[in-house]
Design an enzyme around this catalytic site. Structure first.
Site, PDB file in Angstrom:
ATOM      1  CG  ASP A   1      -2.066   1.004   1.056  1.00 53.52           C
ATOM      2  OD1 ASP A   1      -2.369   1.386  -0.094  1.00 53.52           O
ATOM      3  OD2 ASP A   1      -2.637   1.416   2.080  1.00 53.52           O
TER       4      ASP A   1
ATOM      5  CE1 TYR B   1      -0.189   8.596   4.395  1.00 55.31           C
ATOM      6  CE2 TYR B   1       1.864   9.780   4.011  1.00 55.31           C
ATOM      7  CZ  TYR B   1       0.683   9.630   4.702  1.00 55.31           C
ATOM      8  OH  TYR B   1       0.348  10.523   5.699  1.00 55.31           O
TER       9      TYR B   1
ATOM     10  CG  HIS C   1      -4.101  10.849   2.883  1.00 55.56           C
ATOM     11  ND1 HIS C   1      -5.182  10.703   3.724  1.00 55.56           N
ATOM     12  CD2 HIS C   1      -3.223   9.865   3.235  1.00 55.56           C
ATOM     13  CE1 HIS C   1      -4.971   9.671   4.538  1.00 55.56           C
ATOM     14  NE2 HIS C   1      -3.788   9.153   4.261  1.00 55.56           N
TER      15      HIS C   1
ATOM     16  CD  GLU D   1      -6.139   4.977   4.687  1.00 50.33           C
ATOM     17  OE1 GLU D   1      -5.545   4.127   3.968  1.00 50.33           O
ATOM     18  OE2 GLU D   1      -5.576   5.661   5.550  1.00 50.33           O
TER      19      GLU D   1
ATOM     20  CD  GLU E   1      -5.330   3.060  -0.222  1.00 51.94           C
ATOM     21  OE1 GLU E   1      -4.669   2.374  -1.035  1.00 51.94           O
ATOM     22  OE2 GLU E   1      -5.068   3.134   0.988  1.00 51.94           O
TER      23      GLU E   1
ATOM     24  CG  ASP F   1      -5.728   0.585   3.745  1.00 52.40           C
ATOM     25  OD1 ASP F   1      -5.835  -0.513   4.333  1.00 52.40           O
ATOM     26  OD2 ASP F   1      -4.809   1.391   3.957  1.00 52.40           O
TER      27      ASP F   1
ATOM     28  NE  ARG G   1      -7.641   6.868   9.614  1.00 52.32           N
ATOM     29  CZ  ARG G   1      -6.970   6.589   8.502  1.00 52.32           C
ATOM     30  NH1 ARG G   1      -5.736   6.122   8.563  1.00 52.32           N
ATOM     31  NH2 ARG G   1      -7.520   6.780   7.328  1.00 52.32           N
TER      32      ARG G   1
ATOM     33  CD  GLN H   1      -2.966   4.491  10.677  1.00 48.84           C
ATOM     34  OE1 GLN H   1      -4.191   4.566  10.561  1.00 48.84           O
ATOM     35  NE2 GLN H   1      -2.138   5.085   9.846  1.00 48.84           N
TER      36      GLN H   1
ATOM     37  CE  LYS I   1      -3.471   2.515   7.449  1.00 48.33           C
ATOM     38  NZ  LYS I   1      -4.325   3.366   6.624  1.00 48.33           N
TER      39      LYS I   1
ATOM     40  CB  THR J   1      -7.635  -4.440   2.158  1.00 48.05           C
ATOM     41  OG1 THR J   1      -6.707  -4.122   3.194  1.00 48.05           O
ATOM     42  CG2 THR J   1      -7.478  -3.451   1.020  1.00 48.05           C
TER      43      THR J   1
ATOM     44  CB  THR K   1      -5.847   8.000   1.552  1.00 51.86           C
ATOM     45  OG1 THR K   1      -5.809   6.943   2.493  1.00 51.86           O
ATOM     46  CG2 THR K   1      -7.159   8.746   1.673  1.00 51.86           C
TER      47      THR K   1
ATOM     48  CD  GLU L   1      -7.375  12.977   4.424  1.00 51.88           C
ATOM     49  OE1 GLU L   1      -7.187  13.892   3.615  1.00 51.88           O
ATOM     50  OE2 GLU L   1      -7.347  11.776   4.095  1.00 51.88           O
TER      51      GLU L   1
HETATM   52 CA    CA Z   1      -3.878   3.146   2.887  1.00 52.58          CA
END
Ligand code: CA
Length: 443
Positions: free
Chosen positions: A138, A140, A145, A210, A212, A244, A248, A251, A264, A268, A370, A384
């Protein structure tokens, strides 16, 4: 790179393929794996068109395809698309071009009748995982983001210094990738309520999605041999939508100093239909890097990638709560953006993955990270949209508010491409529902 399969003037004889808003047009022809209702229950490859799916095992046996398309069809009919992905661009193109001809209005009546015999309505197909994903990475790659999340995490400089120099990624978990429509349980784990407080164990309190996209590796590469950027494009088979799911609170506690783990790896979700890179060709746009930003190092720089490495895919996310369903109203759209805003291209991601010598296998899945656009309403995650939980996101359909996801919430990602002078190409949807956490009887 455009050819007759991108011509919007060519129509299909399949009902619904020209309907306004149809994702699965003649110019799309996405591949997936399904089980047909009331027939042999083995999963097999299919191509979606309009509201129908073509059974590729049936098509391969029909004698309608000449070589090399027939050989490609036999392989694509398998219970996963891995072997077809390994065949490479010439085989993918042979099948697409021949199926396009069979489904276009120019096909004779007898041909149409034979193809119709290999079709069934999508409503009678149960979609399966299209690929046996053995490796999942994955990335980023959305600057917006990264800045938004950096702010939520209280970083002095929200953007880390490496972000503009390389496509950042972590190695994800392949075993917990599921196809759209699969529910998952809210994960249990450790989190801390405040700095320096001892952690507590329990159900995730800050469950997030997320937005994606994913892309699949076609022909694999050899250990120790990097894939140069000029060759990366032809290594990519196609793209899907990807969610995804993220815990939080877990994480942010565990991710110091290493990358994501339990936050995570519980689930998924991907969309069942994979849109080929050839179908996306009309929607390529220039890869843009502002003049004041660091320019890519030479190994991440290529003229063709500069000219057309980005993709303009429209994306939106909607949330349907239990209350929406009780009131029988559709979910509320909570964000919308385009994939074109990503800071790195999919080709750059693939090259970065191999530049140290790591090999790729056919069917490996890469998440793009994301996808958040430049404005706050284009953010691709609840963390966000709600500024880390400080602001509630309204759901107008029910009058509810959300900072993070609640049990029973169903999140749906949709994606499509539209451009004047070309047919619409859509991805369908990627949907998943949050089920209550398991009560483990421990704390
Ligand atoms: Ca992700």
């Amino acid at each position: 790179m455009l050819n007759f399969t991108h011509d919007p003037a060519t129509k299909s004889w399949v009902p619904g393929a020209q309907s306004p808003g149809c994702d699965f047009t003649l110019q799309n022809l996405p591949l997936g794996v399904f089980v047909p209702e009331g027939r042999d229950p083995h999963p097999r490859g299919g191509i979606a068109i309009g509201d129908q799916v073509i059974d590729l095992a049936c098509l391969a046996a029909s004698g309608l395809l000449a070589e090399p398309a027939a050989a490609a069809c036999r392989v694509a009919a398998d219970s996963t698309l891995n072997a077809f992905m390994a065949m490479g661009k010439a085989s993918w193109q042979a099948l697409r071009h021949e199926v396009f001809k069979l489904l276009s209005s120019g096909a004779d009546g007898k041909t149409q009748e034979q193809v119709r015999g290999c079709m069934l309505p999508l409503s009678r197909a149960t979609m399966k995982m299209p690929v046996d994903v053995r490796n999942y990475t994955d990335f980023y790659t959305s600057l917006h983001h990264a800045v938004n999340v950096g702010r939520v995490m209280g970083r002095e400089n929200p953007l880390t210094r490496n972000f503009q120099w390389l496509p950042i990624a972590y190695h994800g978990r392949a075993s917990s990738i599921v196809v759209s429509g699969t529910g998952f349980r809210r994960p249990n784990g450790q989190s801390t309520a405040a700095d320096r407080a001892p952690p507590a164990f329990g159900p995730c309190q800050k469950l997030d999605f997320e937005l994606e996209m994913g892309f699949f590796v076609g022909p694999g590469s050899t250990l120790g041999e990097p894939v140069p950027l000029s060759q990366a494009r032809d290594r990519i088979f196609g793209m899907c939508l990807l969610n995804d799911w993220s815990a939080r609170d877990h994480q942010f506690w565990e991710m110091d100093p290493l990358g994501p783990f339990l936050g995570k790896n519980f689930c998924t979700s991907i969309s069942p239909w994979i849109v080929s890179m050839e179908a996306l060709e009309p929607y390529r746009v220039a890869f843009d890097r502002p003049a004041g930003d660091p320019q890519p190092l030479p190994y991440l720089e290529d003229a063709a990638d500069r000219a057309s490495g980005s993709l303009d895919v429209q994306l939106e996310v909607s949330l349907q709560s239990r209350r929406h369903r009780a009131l029988n109203v559709p979910g509320d759209r909570i964000t919308a953006t385009s994939f074109r805003h990503q800071y790195w291209t999919v080709a750059q991601m693939l090259t970065q993955h191999t530049i140290g010598g790591c090999d790729l296998r056919s069917g490996d899945l890469m998440g793009t990270g994301t996808i958040s656009g430049p404005t706050p309403d284009q953010a691709g995650a609840m963390v966000e949209l709600s500024r880390g939980g400080a602001r509630s996101v309204p759901l107008p359909g029910t009058g509810e508010m959300r900072t993070f996801l609640e049990d029973g919430d169903s999140v749906t990602i949709k994606g499509w491409c539209e451009r004047p002078g070309f047919a619409r190409v859509g991805f369908g949807e990627c949907r998943g529902e949050v089920l209550p956490a398991l009560d483990l009887g421990v704390s």
